[in-house]
Structure formats: C-alpha cells, structure tokens
Design a protein around this motif. Structure first.
Motif, PDB file in Angstrom:
ATOM      1  N   ILE A   1       0.836  -1.201   0.000  1.00 36.58           N
ATOM      2  CA  ILE A   1       0.000   0.000   0.000  1.00 36.58           C
ATOM      3  C   ILE A   1       0.870   1.251   0.000  1.00 36.58           C
TER       4      ILE A   1
ATOM      5  N   ALA B   1       2.360   1.660  -3.464  1.00 39.56           N
ATOM      6  CA  ALA B   1       1.378   2.148  -4.432  1.00 39.56           C
ATOM      7  C   ALA B   1       1.120   3.638  -4.220  1.00 39.56           C
ATOM      8  N   ARG B   2       0.980   4.034  -2.962  1.00 42.29           N
ATOM      9  CA  ARG B   2       0.707   5.445  -2.676  1.00 42.29           C
ATOM     10  C   ARG B   2       1.885   6.320  -3.049  1.00 42.29           C
TER      11      ARG B   2
ATOM     12  N   ARG C   1       4.136   5.654  -5.353  1.00 40.26           N
ATOM     13  CA  ARG C   1       4.179   5.734  -6.824  1.00 40.26           C
ATOM     14  C   ARG C   1       3.177   6.772  -7.311  1.00 40.26           C
ATOM     15  N   ALA C   2       1.973   6.713  -6.739  1.00 39.03           N
ATOM     16  CA  ALA C   2       0.955   7.686  -7.148  1.00 39.03           C
ATOM     17  C   ALA C   2       1.432   9.103  -6.840  1.00 39.03           C
ATOM     18  N   ALA C   3       2.081   9.273  -5.680  1.00 36.53           N
ATOM     19  CA  ALA C   3       2.541  10.609  -5.306  1.00 36.53           C
ATOM     20  C   ALA C   3       3.609  11.109  -6.270  1.00 36.53           C
TER      21      ALA C   3
ATOM     22  N   MET D   1       3.924  10.247  -9.394  1.00 34.38           N
ATOM     23  CA  MET D   1       3.236  10.586 -10.640  1.00 34.38           C
ATOM     24  C   MET D   1       2.513  11.917 -10.506  1.00 34.38           C
ATOM     25  N   GLU D   2       1.868  12.120  -9.349  1.00 29.38           N
ATOM     26  CA  GLU D   2       1.130  13.369  -9.158  1.00 29.38           C
ATOM     27  C   GLU D   2       2.068  14.564  -9.162  1.00 29.38           C
TER      28      GLU D   2
ATOM     29  N   ILE E   1       2.882  15.250 -12.633  1.00 30.67           N
ATOM     30  CA  ILE E   1       1.741  15.902 -13.297  1.00 30.67           C
ATOM     31  C   ILE E   1       1.742  17.392 -12.971  1.00 30.67           C
TER      32      ILE E   1
ATOM     33  N   ALA F   1      -5.657   3.284  -2.481  1.00 36.59           N
ATOM     34  CA  ALA F   1      -4.350   3.368  -3.132  1.00 36.59           C
ATOM     35  C   ALA F   1      -4.452   2.990  -4.606  1.00 36.59           C
TER      36      ALA F   1
ATOM     37  N   ARG G   1      -6.217   5.728  -6.615  1.00 39.59           N
ATOM     38  CA  ARG G   1      -5.351   6.899  -6.747  1.00 39.59           C
ATOM     39  C   ARG G   1      -4.237   6.651  -7.764  1.00 39.59           C
ATOM     40  N   LEU G   2      -3.678   5.444  -7.703  1.00 37.50           N
ATOM     41  CA  LEU G   2      -2.600   5.088  -8.629  1.00 37.50           C
ATOM     42  C   LEU G   2      -3.112   5.091 -10.061  1.00 37.50           C
TER      43      LEU G   2
ATOM     44  N   ALA H   1      -3.750   8.663 -11.279  1.00 36.68           N
ATOM     45  CA  ALA H   1      -2.500   9.361 -11.562  1.00 36.68           C
ATOM     46  C   ALA H   1      -1.881   8.854 -12.851  1.00 36.68           C
ATOM     47  N   ARG H   2      -1.958   7.535 -13.038  1.00 34.92           N
ATOM     48  CA  ARG H   2      -1.324   6.953 -14.217  1.00 34.92           C
ATOM     49  C   ARG H   2      -2.003   7.442 -15.495  1.00 34.92           C
TER      50      ARG H   2
ATOM     51  N   ARG I   1      -3.845  10.099 -15.921  1.00 32.38           N
ATOM     52  CA  ARG I   1      -3.678  11.540 -16.061  1.00 32.38           C
ATOM     53  C   ARG I   1      -2.290  11.848 -16.628  1.00 32.38           C
TER      54      ARG I   1
END
Lengths: 262, 53, 188
Positions: free
Chosen positions: A229, A232-233, A235-237, A239-240, A243, B25, B28-29, B32-33, B35
C-alpha cells in the motif's frame, strides 16, 4: 572520522540512485505485484487459519483469535513508525526527495494500522481483562504513538512551502522514535496489565506452534500488505508531482487551462 | 459465554481498514497513471497547436 | 559533502540527547508508570484508606470463597506475589478469566481488615496453548495452573492437539512418549 565523509557520500550516492523518479517508477511497477499478491495470499491464509483452524486457548478460549489481527497490527504500527524515522534521517541528512514523499504516504497508513491495533486491543481486553482500556504503560505508549502519527500527518501538510513541512515532520518523526523502545520494553520495565511478549529473541516462544504458525503467516501478510500500500501510494505521489510540474511548466501553460477544464 | 461478537468485530474492522486503504491506493494510482499518460502523450500536438507561447 | 556529514552528526546528536532525556524522565517517573502495586509493597507500607490503589498479584489456590448477599455475589480471595498475601473482598461479577492461580489486578482501597475492591481485572500471561495441551500437561503432573506458570515453553510449544489427545486417551500415556519430552524441573 576521516573515513566518514566518503562513507556518507557513498551512502548518499546509493540513496540518490533511486531519487530519480523515472527509475523509481520503473522499479516500483516491477515490485508492486510481488508485494500485492503474496500479501493478499498470506493475509487470507493466516487469518483464515487463525479464525477457523487454529485451536482455542486453554484460558482465553476463542477470544485468542483476536491475536491474529492484533499482534501483526501492533508490530506494523511500530515498524511503520521506524520507517518514518528512517525517512526522516534520509530527508534531513541527504535531502532525499523520495524519502519525503514516502513519509507523507507512510503516515496515514501507519495511523490506520495503529488505530486497528488499539481497537482490536480494546475488543480483546473487554472480554478477557474485563475492561476496554486501562492506562498502563503499554497501552498508553501505543496511544502516544497514534498521536505521533496524527501529528506527523498534520505537520507534513501544514505549510505552504512543502519543504518546510518535510523538515518539521522529519524532526517530529525522529523525536517520536523515542516512543518505540518504550513500547517494546514497557511490559518488562513496569508492572502492566498487558502481558509480556510471548515471542522473544532469546527464549522459546511461550506459544503453541499451532498458534504461532498462523500468527507468523498473518504477520508476513500484513507486512507485505503495508509495504504494497505504501509503495502504491508513493508511486501515485511521484506521478502526481510529475503531473503538477508538467502542468506548471511554462511550455505547457497553453494546454493547462484546457487540462483543468476537462 | 461466547465472545464471538468481539472476534467478528476485530476481523471485520481489519477487513474494512485493509479494503479502504488498498482500494484507495489502487484508485489513486490508476487516476495518476491515466492523467500522466494523457499529459505526456499529446505534447507534440499541443506544442504545434499553440504558437502563441 | 561535509555539510551532509555535519547534518548527519547533528541529527545523531539530537537523537542521542532526546533519548537520554526521555530515559532520565522515565527513570524519574518510573514509580508512577507502574500500573499496580504488589502485596509485599502494601504489606510494607499500607496506603491510606482514602487512596485508591491497584493491587496486582496471583490468586492463592484454595483461598477463593464465594457467597451471595441477596442478589450480589461476594468473593473473598487472597492475592500474593510470593512474599506477602493480602485478602481482597469484591462485590460483583468476576471476569471470566478469574480462577485460582490467575494473575489479577484489584482496584480499590486498603482497610484494616483487608483490601476492598471496586473492580477486578484479570491479567492473563503470555502463555498461549490449546486446551488439550494444557490438559495433557496437567494430567502428566508437569503443571498445575493453580500453583504457577507452566513449565518451560520448549517442552510443550511443539505439542499438537493430536499429541495431547493421544496423551490424554490412555491414562498411563505409554504411546505419546516422543512428543512430550520429560523436562526435568517442572519449575514455577
């Protein structure tokens, strides 16, 4: 002392290899399935074993099954905070950008698992001890850990300039790490209502192996799940943040409005 | 006396927290991906289309 | 480079200072952090009868007397830490885990004729074993839960429920020899 600069520098280069967001994202994407699916498998196996197939305890009866949730949650609550402290050192000494992003993401996950530990502890304490809560050293120090998590979550998001938030939260994480040995040894140092650890490094576990196995399995599953978890978070951060930098870069100003409208 | 409600509440709580965190999670992933992919792909089209900048 | 090294030392120094401060503070307050007092502490210096204390210890085997006064059950039992014993009187329903030999924490006040508890909490130990294994240990005479903690964990923690049942079935237990190694001191 003369050797330390090279050591520090070498450690820095090692850590910064994965500061490159592209490299981190590539590695993270490769690692993710190896964390997620084993986590699911081990957690379900461990909890299923614990709930349906492990024996009831001689004095606690079936209530002992709460252990298979409570103990992994308790271990991870501490381990997660230790992770925060490591991130704090990486952030304060090497100014590692990924450590800051990871610290932002570990906080809420750790707070959730600490809340789970406290709640299941209460649910276990009521039928066994006869009380939902007592202010003994173990329970209180874990409650302090929960508030440390909450403080970290709030502090790291409190500043307009994220860098200042990272610094402040890293200092809190390091200072709060004092609580970890207190939690660990509270049951040995003081009289507590909470029993001492059953599993120690030095002695044989005072737990039947028929209970130890499902516990080990669910602990492994919980740990992998926590890691999955957080990864994943993070990685998302990453990417964000990419962005955000793409949207705010002057070259893209023109399409910025269009992107926001969409 | 059985303590089943306490046991079930513990496991239920664990399931709810695990589910919330992991689904959150994952969503959100994914967001983000997609986008990021949308932003990175049309770069050449927009640079051509906006000569004003 | 040197800045990073300096930062590292600074961080380490801060952590060390903080750790030392916390350790000193805990040491200073350690008597207040203790959740309960032991019977020998109470025997040495009895707390004033208006102060609520928590008394922790083991329920002495054979000391539990239960009676009923109208609807409310009244229990009388001795709590010991091995050196001194204090008699506790409690009105109300005892927790499920309460038994002779169990560790308990009684919350209440100390009077001349004994301790009057307003609440009794059961404190279970760190021993987790299946019922059958406990039965087998009791039957083989290695352990009586009323008189103390179980024998060393290595002697039973690999015993399975099946082994225990095998031990229990024939009273003499000639078959289950390899599973229950004869630990020399059934120490407590």
């Amino acid at each position: 002392m003369s050797a330390t600069p090279t050591l520090v520098a070498r450690a820095g280069t090692f850590f910064h290899r994965y500061a490159n967001p592209g490299r981190f994202l590539k590695l993270g994407a490769r690692l993710q399935p190896w964390l997620t699916w084993p986590a699911l498998l081990f957690t379900l196996a461990g909890l299923g074993w614990g709930l349906f197939f492990s024996p009831a305890d001689w004095q606690q009866g079936d209530s002992v099954r709460i252990m298979y949730v409570h103990v992994p949650a308790a271990m991870l609550a501490s381990a997660g905070y230790a992770g925060l402290a490591v991130c704090a050192v990486l952030s304060l000494v090497w100014r590692h950008p990924l450590a800051d992003l990871a610290a932002v993401e570990i906080g809420p996950v750790g707070a959730c698992i600490t809340a789970l530990c406290l709640a299941t502890g209460s649910l276990w304490g009521k039928p066994m001890w006869g009380t939902w809560w007592v202010w003994d050293a173990r329970l209180t120090s874990v409650l302090v850990l929960f508030f440390l998590y909450l403080g970290h979550i709030a502090l790291i998001r409190a500043f307009d300039d994220p860098q200042r938030g990272y610094r402040a939260a890293a200092i809190l994480a390091l200072a709060g790490a004092v609580d970890l040995p207190i939690i660990k040894f509270s049951v040995q140092w003081w009289n507590t209502l909470h029993q001492p650890d059953s599993i120690t490094l030095t002695g044989a576990p005072t737990m039947s192996s028929s209970m130890l196995w499902p516990l080990a399995l669910s602990t492994l599953g919980f740990s992998l799940g926590f890691a999955a978890i957080v990864l994943a978070r993070t990685r998302a951060a990453v990417m964000e943040s990419r962005i955000r930098s793409l949207l705010s870069s002057p070259r893209r100003r023109g399409s910025n409005a269009a992107g926001d409208a969409a | 006396m059985t303590h089943l409600p306490y046991i079930l509440a513990s496991y239920g709580l664990a399931a709810v927290i695990a589910l919330t965190l992991s689904v959150g999670a994952a969503v959100r992933l994914k967001k983000a991906r997609t986008r990021l992919a949308a932003l990175e792909r049309p770069t050449d089209r927009t640079t051509g289309a906006t000569p004003s900048l | 480079m040197t800045r990073k090294t300096r930062r590292l030392w600074l961080v380490l120094a801060c952590v060390a200072c903080l750790g030392a401060a916390a350790a000193l503070m805990l040491k200073a307050f350690s008597s207040d952090i203790v959740f309960f007092v032991t019977p020998s502490q109470v025997a040495a210096s009895a707390p004033p009868p208006d102060r609520t204390v928590r008394l922790g210890g083991m329920v002495v085997a054979g000391s539990v007397k239960r009676e009923k006064q109208g609807e409310t059950p009244i229990a009388r039992f001795d709590v010991t830490d091995g050196q001194a014993a204090v008699t506790v009187r409690y009105e109300g329903i005892l927790p499920d885990l309460f038994r002779e030999g169990q560790s308990v924490v009684a919350v209440g006040t100390m009077h001349k004729d004994g301790f009057v508890a307003s609440e009794v909490l059961a404190k279970h130990d760190e021993t987790y074993m299946p019922k059958e294994v406990a039965e087998a240990l009791k039957k083989s005479g290695k352990w009586d839960p009323r008189f103390g903690p179980p024998p060393s964990a290595a002697s039973w923690n690999s015993m399975t429920v099946q082994d225990a049942k095998k031990d229990l079935a024939p009273a003499g237990a000639p078959s289950g020899a390899p599973t229950a190694p004869p630990t020399s001191p059934a120490s407590n």
